[in-house]
Motif scaffolding. Structure first.
Motif, PDB file in Angstrom:
ATOM      1  N   GLU A   1      61.018 -12.454  45.562  1.00 46.80           N
ATOM      2  CA  GLU A   1      62.468 -12.284  45.701  1.00 46.80           C
ATOM      3  C   GLU A   1      62.919 -10.890  45.261  1.00 46.80           C
ATOM      4  N   LEU A   2      62.079 -10.179  44.521  1.00 43.72           N
ATOM      5  CA  LEU A   2      62.414  -8.812  44.125  1.00 43.72           C
ATOM      6  C   LEU A   2      62.335  -7.844  45.301  1.00 43.72           C
ATOM      7  N   MET A   3      61.609  -8.228  46.357  1.00 39.60           N
ATOM      8  CA  MET A   3      61.510  -7.357  47.521  1.00 39.60           C
ATOM      9  C   MET A   3      62.804  -7.346  48.329  1.00 39.60           C
TER      10      MET A   3
ATOM     11  N   ILE B   1      67.443  13.822  58.100  1.00 40.46           N
ATOM     12  CA  ILE B   1      66.218  13.415  58.799  1.00 40.46           C
ATOM     13  C   ILE B   1      65.139  13.038  57.789  1.00 40.46           C
ATOM     14  N   ALA B   2      64.963  13.852  56.758  1.00 41.79           N
ATOM     15  CA  ALA B   2      63.971  13.560  55.720  1.00 41.79           C
ATOM     16  C   ALA B   2      64.318  12.273  54.980  1.00 41.79           C
ATOM     17  N   THR B   3      65.600  12.023  54.781  1.00 39.59           N
ATOM     18  CA  THR B   3      66.026  10.798  54.114  1.00 39.59           C
ATOM     19  C   THR B   3      65.695   9.573  54.961  1.00 39.59           C
ATOM     20  N   ILE B   4      65.935   9.660  56.249  1.00 36.24           N
ATOM     21  CA  ILE B   4      65.621   8.537  57.136  1.00 36.24           C
ATOM     22  C   ILE B   4      64.127   8.247  57.118  1.00 36.24           C
ATOM     23  N   VAL B   5      63.305   9.280  57.233  1.00 33.43           N
ATOM     24  CA  VAL B   5      61.853   9.091  57.231  1.00 33.43           C
ATOM     25  C   VAL B   5      61.383   8.557  55.877  1.00 33.43           C
ATOM     26  N   PHE B   6      61.880   9.159  54.804  1.00 37.93           N
ATOM     27  CA  PHE B   6      61.460   8.779  53.453  1.00 37.93           C
ATOM     28  C   PHE B   6      61.790   7.316  53.139  1.00 37.93           C
ATOM     29  N   ASN B   7      62.940   6.837  53.604  1.00 35.67           N
ATOM     30  CA  ASN B   7      63.338   5.467  53.320  1.00 35.67           C
ATOM     31  C   ASN B   7      62.824   4.472  54.351  1.00 35.67           C
TER      32      ASN B   7
ATOM     33  N   LEU C   1      60.442   0.699  53.891  1.00 30.36           N
ATOM     34  CA  LEU C   1      61.161  -0.384  54.566  1.00 30.36           C
ATOM     35  C   LEU C   1      60.246  -1.108  55.543  1.00 30.36           C
ATOM     36  N   PHE C   2      59.452  -0.370  56.290  1.00 31.50           N
ATOM     37  CA  PHE C   2      58.512  -1.004  57.217  1.00 31.50           C
ATOM     38  C   PHE C   2      57.450  -1.799  56.469  1.00 31.50           C
ATOM     39  N   GLY C   3      56.994  -1.271  55.332  1.00 32.36           N
ATOM     40  CA  GLY C   3      56.018  -2.002  54.525  1.00 32.36           C
ATOM     41  C   GLY C   3      56.565  -3.309  53.981  1.00 32.36           C
ATOM     42  N   ILE C   4      57.778  -3.275  53.480  1.00 25.41           N
ATOM     43  CA  ILE C   4      58.401  -4.497  52.955  1.00 25.41           C
ATOM     44  C   ILE C   4      58.716  -5.470  54.081  1.00 25.41           C
ATOM     45  N   ALA C   5      59.181  -4.954  55.222  1.00 27.25           N
ATOM     46  CA  ALA C   5      59.474  -5.834  56.353  1.00 27.25           C
ATOM     47  C   ALA C   5      58.204  -6.520  56.833  1.00 27.25           C
ATOM     48  N   TYR C   6      57.103  -5.790  56.860  1.00 26.18           N
ATOM     49  CA  TYR C   6      55.834  -6.392  57.244  1.00 26.18           C
ATOM     50  C   TYR C   6      55.409  -7.446  56.224  1.00 26.18           C
ATOM     51  N   GLY C   7      55.561  -7.125  54.937  1.00 26.20           N
ATOM     52  CA  GLY C   7      55.198  -8.080  53.895  1.00 26.20           C
ATOM     53  C   GLY C   7      56.059  -9.333  53.922  1.00 26.20           C
ATOM     54  N   LEU C   8      57.352  -9.167  54.137  1.00 24.88           N
ATOM     55  CA  LEU C   8      58.239 -10.333  54.214  1.00 24.88           C
ATOM     56  C   LEU C   8      57.993 -11.145  55.475  1.00 24.88           C
ATOM     57  N   ASN C   9      57.549 -10.505  56.540  1.00 23.21           N
ATOM     58  CA  ASN C   9      57.259 -11.212  57.782  1.00 23.21           C
ATOM     59  C   ASN C   9      56.021 -12.084  57.641  1.00 23.21           C
TER      60      ASN C   9
ATOM     61  N   TRP D   1      68.410  -2.174  49.869  1.00 26.87           N
ATOM     62  CA  TRP D   1      68.681  -0.776  49.526  1.00 26.87           C
ATOM     63  C   TRP D   1      68.145   0.146  50.619  1.00 26.87           C
ATOM     64  N   TRP D   2      66.898  -0.073  51.049  1.00 26.12           N
ATOM     65  CA  TRP D   2      66.315   0.823  52.040  1.00 26.12           C
ATOM     66  C   TRP D   2      66.995   0.690  53.402  1.00 26.12           C
ATOM     67  N   ILE D   3      67.414  -0.518  53.751  1.00 22.50           N
ATOM     68  CA  ILE D   3      68.166  -0.695  55.001  1.00 22.50           C
ATOM     69  C   ILE D   3      69.490   0.076  54.913  1.00 22.50           C
ATOM     70  N   ALA D   4      70.195  -0.073  53.801  1.00 26.49           N
ATOM     71  CA  ALA D   4      71.471   0.635  53.628  1.00 26.49           C
ATOM     72  C   ALA D   4      71.257   2.151  53.633  1.00 26.49           C
ATOM     73  N   ALA D   5      70.178   2.617  53.005  1.00 27.09           N
ATOM     74  CA  ALA D   5      69.912   4.056  52.963  1.00 27.09           C
ATOM     75  C   ALA D   5      69.614   4.604  54.354  1.00 27.09           C
ATOM     76  N   VAL D   6      68.844   3.863  55.142  1.00 31.12           N
ATOM     77  CA  VAL D   6      68.523   4.318  56.497  1.00 31.12           C
ATOM     78  C   VAL D   6      69.769   4.308  57.374  1.00 31.12           C
ATOM     79  N   ILE D   7      70.584   3.262  57.266  1.00 32.61           N
ATOM     80  CA  ILE D   7      71.803   3.183  58.080  1.00 32.61           C
ATOM     81  C   ILE D   7      72.788   4.279  57.680  1.00 32.61           C
ATOM     82  N   LEU D   8      72.996   4.468  56.382  1.00 36.00           N
ATOM     83  CA  LEU D   8      73.925   5.500  55.918  1.00 36.00           C
ATOM     84  C   LEU D   8      73.448   6.899  56.320  1.00 36.00           C
ATOM     85  N   SER D   9      72.155   7.147  56.195  1.00 35.28           N
ATOM     86  CA  SER D   9      71.612   8.444  56.580  1.00 35.28           C
ATOM     87  C   SER D   9      71.719   8.660  58.084  1.00 35.28           C
TER      88      SER D   9
END
Length: 148
Positions: A118-120, A87-93, A97-105, A126-134
């Motif tokens: 392009e570095l974002m 649960i902490a991993t999902i929240v932490f990642n 992820l929401f900040g980058i998604a907002y920035g890319l949007n 990574w953060w998408i994979a971490a949230v999905i795996l967690s």
């Protein structure tokens, strides 16, 4: 070697490796955060002190999660803490992820690969994979708990 591991333990090995890789740039980022923190402290800006202390708090949480992954991968983590680790991993990642998604949007598609944006994209992956795996590890852990 890994065949007798549960899904959660295997996910912990993956997250431990990824966290170790991500801790390297995080420590370099702390250098600039420390400079900003000291400048805000000297300048008397309480908002600046608060903003520049966030990376230190984030690194502390990242290290705590890293220790949790190491304990889970070596089967030393208590069973009741495993759920809270995911649960902490999902929240932490999810937060960056929401900040980058907002920035890319907000960036037009024609400017996506300019000015270092392009570095974002690898960070977002990574953060998408971490949230999905967690999330999968948490769901699998909950399903396993139901049958115990």
């Amino acid at each position: 070697m890994y065949s007798d591991r549960t899904f959660s333990e295997t996910a912990a090995v993956i997250m431990r490796t990824g966290s170790a890789i991500m801790l390297v740039p995080a420590t370099f980022g702390l250098f600039f955060s420390a400079i900003g923190f000291l400048m805000s402290l000297i300048g008397g800006s309480p908002i600046g002190v608060l903003v520049f202390s966030i990376p230190f708090f984030s690194l502390g949480l990242g290290i705590a999660l890293f220790v949790g992954y190491c304990k889970l991968a070596s089967r030393q983590l208590e069973a009741h803490l495993e759920r809270w680790l995911w649960i902490a991993t999902i929240v932490f990642n999810s937060i960056p992820l929401f900040g980058i998604a907002y920035g890319l949007n907000k960036v037009p598609a024609t400017e996506l690969f300019s000015n270092g944006r392009e570095l974002m994209i690898p960070l977002a992956i990574w953060w998408i994979a971490a949230v999905i795996l967690s999330s999968l590890a948490l769901a699998k852990n909950n399903a396993d708990q139901k049958y115990r």
